[in-house]
Each structure stands twice: as structure tokens, then as C-alpha cells.
Design a protein around this motif. Sequence first.
Motif, PDB file in Angstrom:
ATOM      1  N   SER A 283       0.833  -1.201   0.000  1.00 15.55           N
ATOM      2  CA  SER A 283       0.000   0.000   0.000  1.00 15.55           C
ATOM      3  C   SER A 283       0.872   1.257   0.000  1.00 15.55           C
ATOM      4  CB  SER A 283      -0.902   0.013   1.235  1.00 15.55           C
ATOM      5  OG  SER A 283      -1.555   1.260   1.363  1.00 15.55           O
ATOM      6  N   PRO A 284       0.495   2.285  -0.765  1.00 14.65           N
ATOM      7  CA  PRO A 284       1.262   3.537  -0.749  1.00 14.65           C
ATOM      8  C   PRO A 284       1.018   4.378   0.501  1.00 14.65           C
ATOM      9  CG  PRO A 284      -0.631   3.760  -2.186  1.00 14.65           C
ATOM     10  CD  PRO A 284      -0.610   2.321  -1.745  1.00 14.65           C
ATOM     11  N   ASP A 285       0.019   4.026   1.290  1.00 14.31           N
ATOM     12  CA  ASP A 285      -0.324   4.790   2.486  1.00 14.31           C
ATOM     13  C   ASP A 285       0.265   4.138   3.732  1.00 14.31           C
ATOM     14  OD1 ASP A 285      -1.978   6.578   0.985  1.00 14.31           O
ATOM     15  OD2 ASP A 285      -3.526   5.014   0.945  1.00 14.31           O
ATOM     16  N   ALA A 286       0.349   4.935   4.784  1.00 17.34           N
ATOM     17  CA  ALA A 286       0.842   4.409   6.055  1.00 17.34           C
ATOM     18  C   ALA A 286      -0.199   3.476   6.656  1.00 17.34           C
ATOM     19  CB  ALA A 286       1.144   5.554   7.009  1.00 17.34           C
ATOM     20  N   ASN A 287       0.221   2.264   6.965  1.00 16.13           N
ATOM     21  CA  ASN A 287      -0.659   1.336   7.670  1.00 16.13           C
ATOM     22  C   ASN A 287      -0.649   1.656   9.163  1.00 16.13           C
ATOM     23  OD1 ASN A 287      -1.320  -0.336   5.384  1.00 16.13           O
ATOM     24  ND2 ASN A 287       0.750  -1.190   5.523  1.00 16.13           N
ATOM     25  N   PRO A 288      -1.659   1.180   9.899  1.00 16.34           N
ATOM     26  CA  PRO A 288      -1.545   1.243  11.362  1.00 16.34           C
ATOM     27  C   PRO A 288      -0.357   0.412  11.834  1.00 16.34           C
ATOM     28  CG  PRO A 288      -3.768   0.577  10.672  1.00 16.34           C
ATOM     29  CD  PRO A 288      -2.890   0.499   9.460  1.00 16.34           C
ATOM     30  N   LEU A 289       0.058   0.628  13.063  1.00 20.86           N
ATOM     31  CA  LEU A 289       0.987  -0.304  13.691  1.00 20.86           C
ATOM     32  C   LEU A 289       0.255  -1.643  13.776  1.00 20.86           C
ATOM     33  CD1 LEU A 289       2.235   1.948  16.637  1.00 20.86           C
ATOM     34  CD2 LEU A 289       3.331   1.609  14.406  1.00 20.86           C
ATOM     35  N   LEU A 290       0.799  -2.661  13.135  1.00 27.28           N
ATOM     36  CA  LEU A 290       0.109  -3.944  13.015  1.00 27.28           C
ATOM     37  C   LEU A 290       0.798  -5.028  13.830  1.00 27.28           C
ATOM     38  CD1 LEU A 290      -0.850  -4.131   9.229  1.00 27.28           C
ATOM     39  CD2 LEU A 290      -2.391  -3.898  11.176  1.00 27.28           C
ATOM     40  N   PHE A 291      -0.008  -5.741  14.604  1.00 23.92           N
ATOM     41  CA  PHE A 291       0.478  -6.841  15.429  1.00 23.92           C
ATOM     42  C   PHE A 291      -0.377  -8.081  15.138  1.00 23.92           C
ATOM     43  CE2 PHE A 291       1.174  -2.836  17.488  1.00 23.92           C
ATOM     44  CZ  PHE A 291       2.455  -2.909  17.992  1.00 23.92           C
ATOM     45  N   VAL A 292       0.195  -9.236  15.369  1.00 26.85           N
ATOM     46  CA  VAL A 292      -0.548 -10.490  15.282  1.00 26.85           C
ATOM     47  C   VAL A 292      -0.597 -11.113  16.665  1.00 26.85           C
ATOM     48  CG1 VAL A 292      -0.670 -12.803  14.282  1.00 26.85           C
ATOM     49  CG2 VAL A 292       0.131 -10.879  12.884  1.00 26.85           C
ATOM     50  N   ARG A 293      -1.814 -11.389  17.134  1.00 23.79           N
ATOM     51  CA  ARG A 293      -1.941 -12.116  18.404  1.00 23.79           C
ATOM     52  C   ARG A 293      -1.868 -13.603  18.085  1.00 23.79           C
ATOM     53  NH1 ARG A 293      -6.359 -11.813  23.344  1.00 23.79           N
ATOM     54  NH2 ARG A 293      -7.903 -12.454  21.801  1.00 23.79           N
ATOM     55  N   VAL A 294      -0.770 -14.201  18.491  1.00 23.81           N
ATOM     56  CA  VAL A 294      -0.514 -15.609  18.183  1.00 23.81           C
ATOM     57  C   VAL A 294      -1.104 -16.490  19.274  1.00 23.81           C
ATOM     58  CG1 VAL A 294       1.557 -15.119  16.841  1.00 23.81           C
ATOM     59  CG2 VAL A 294       1.748 -15.467  19.311  1.00 23.81           C
TER      60      VAL A 294
END
Length: 404
Positions: free
Chosen positions: A113-124
Motif C-alpha cells: 500500500s502507498p499509504d501508512a498502515n496502522p501499527l500492526l500486530f498479530v496475536r498468536v
Amino acid sequence: MTAGIAVQQEVSLRKQLPLRHFRQLHGPEVRRLFHQQPEPFGDDHSDRESLAIGLGATLYAPATRTDLASTIRKRALHGVCSMVIDLEDAVADHEVAYAKQQTVAALDMLAMSPDANPLLFVRVRDADTITELLDQVGPGIEALTGFVFPKFDSVSGPRYLHALRAAAQRVNRPLYGMPVLESPVLVHRETRDHELTRIAALLAAHRERVLAVRVGATDMCSTFGIRRDRDLTIYDVRVVADVIADIVNYLGRADGTGFVITGPVWEYFADHERMFRPLLRTAPFAESDAVPFRQYLVSRDLDGLLREISLDRANGIQGKTVIHPSHVAAVHALSVVTHEEYSDALDILRADVGGVAASGYRNKMNEMRPHRSWARQTLLRARVFGVANKGVSFVDLLTALVTE
């Protein structure tokens, strides 16, 4: 240069775009509301302190959503700055494999994506899932900020943190962990102090990789067969409030040994028959000519959420886990530093010696040494969430966010 290297470099350049709270507001509205606008953060994921404060309302999304990537993009456009793709409680056991595939696919799409994503986390679900995801993900690793560790305790914690360290070394950039404290051994009174002592030592040994500590109040309530009512805040549930107080005592100290601790989830988002009066006073809304807006908040059970956010802050907690998009604006509106708080913080930090002085607002005394830690934290929050103009209240901010 191979095509693969070219793609990785292009993704890396795109991810240099920073986040900024309230970026969905523009022009005259921003100038009307803010004395100091929020600053960009998160452009290189290396400023751990700003990232932790900048989490704000962390919105969870089940990994099984078929529109996962587009949902994350949509939420980002409406002001969400941190999200968790949930592989744990939100996913049925028979859907775990599909959920992992969806997670990898969404991260790869978001990385382009050309836009800033949110800070992304995965809950494992477990430490092994961290390695498994890294084996499968492609360019999507650039969209990933880190992992959330459920039911974190002194037994499971070392495995989680070892896997996180190996993952960060493998991708050669920061990846952060957020442990969720919710296990019975932590909740039970007779084992709590010993467990918190061990957790504090464990997290201290991995300080640079721990972004924030999250509180899992739903699982804590489950230990006692409790589901709190929407007319109450989590601080009215004494057995859970006591655990939160001890977590802050051990892990939230302002002497350099502590961590950002985030508030537990508010479960409700629709009207219901009330036993008690709403928790929102009418006067602030009348002053902003927003009495109908107050009724909207009450009808969506957001008055209880607003009360709980205020109590979170009073108890040393920043940000909050949320499970509904309507909760994001409430968390962020109450995260903005008021003009009065900003004025006090500046006055306190200007003084190199002790003593007391009247606030510039002439309504309280500022004690220069005892209030110094508060002032530093307030100015850090001011950088990330901005400072409201004089006379601008949370009602003005929340109205702007909900109606934008």
C-alpha cells in the motif's frame, strides 16, 4: 537487481511514511481544535517510547475476516493507528489454519500500500506461530510491527520472548512484543506477588523488545465466573481492579524500570435498559451546544467507556484495547492533552529546583519535584496526540471525530 530485491526496496520506501493521530481531520477544523498539532511517529519503528504512547486505541480484528486487508485500510483512513490481527480467542479451533493464511495474505497486500498502515500486530496462539508466520510471509513482513502474547506468564513468557528475538534478528529490524497479563496464576492472590516479580525480571531482560503490557480483564473475570455489566467500569469489579493495581505497581513505575500499560477492553457498543443513571454530566455538552450528541453517546453505552478511560488514566494506564470502531474516537479524544495540562507541565519542567507555585490557570498548586514525572509523560503524550486549544474540551474533540 532482481525483481524480488526491487519489490523489497519499494516496500521499504513506502513504509517510511509515518503515522499521525487525527490525520482524518483537516484545515480549519484542526486549527480550531489544536494549540499544538500531533506529530508524526512510527516512521522507522525505532522510537519505542513514542510508539508505545502512540498505540492509542488498539483495535482487534479476527484473522478469519475475508476482507481483512481492506478493513485495516478502511480503519486507518478513519484514524486507527494500531491494530491486532487476532489468531487466538477470536478464531475457532477448526479455522486456525485458514486464519494463518488470511493473516499472511493480508500482510503481503498491506505492505504494497502507498499509504501508512496502522501499527500492526498479530496475536498468536503460541510461540511457534511466530516462526511459522515468518516462514510464510513475503513482503508483508514490512507491514508488521510485532506480536501480542496471550496468557503471558513466567512459564510461557521465555518461549515467546526467545521467538521474538529470533524473529527480529532474522528480519534485521525491530519487532516488538506486547504480553497480555490475564493468567490465573497472576490473578490469584496467593501467587500474584511471586508471579509479578518473575514477570518483571523477565520483561526487564528484554526491555527493548517489549512495547507495552496489555491487561486481559475478560480472562481475569472468567477466573471468578464474572462478566461485568455495562453499567460498571472494570474498577468497580474489585477482584480485577486489585490485580490491575498490582500490575501497575510492579510494571508501571516512572523510575525508568516501568512499561506503558494499556487499558482492558470495553465490551459494549449498543443501547440497553439501564439500572443506573448515565455517567456523563449534561453541562459540558450544553456548553458546546451538543446535548443531542450526549444522548447519542449514552445510547451507544459510550458514557461507561468514557468513564473507564478516565479511570485508566487516573490509575497510570495509557491507551486501550478496543473491539469496536466506535470506541476509537473516545479513546483518542481523551488522549489529547488539555491546554491546562500542557501549561502546567511546561511550568513544572522549567523549574530546575524544587518548591511550589500556583498554576497558570490559578486553580491548583504545582509541586516541581513530585509532579516532574507526570509532566514528562504529559509532554510525550502531547507530542503524539497534540494539545487542545484553550477552551476546547473532549466534547469538541469527540464531536469532530464522530461526525467527520
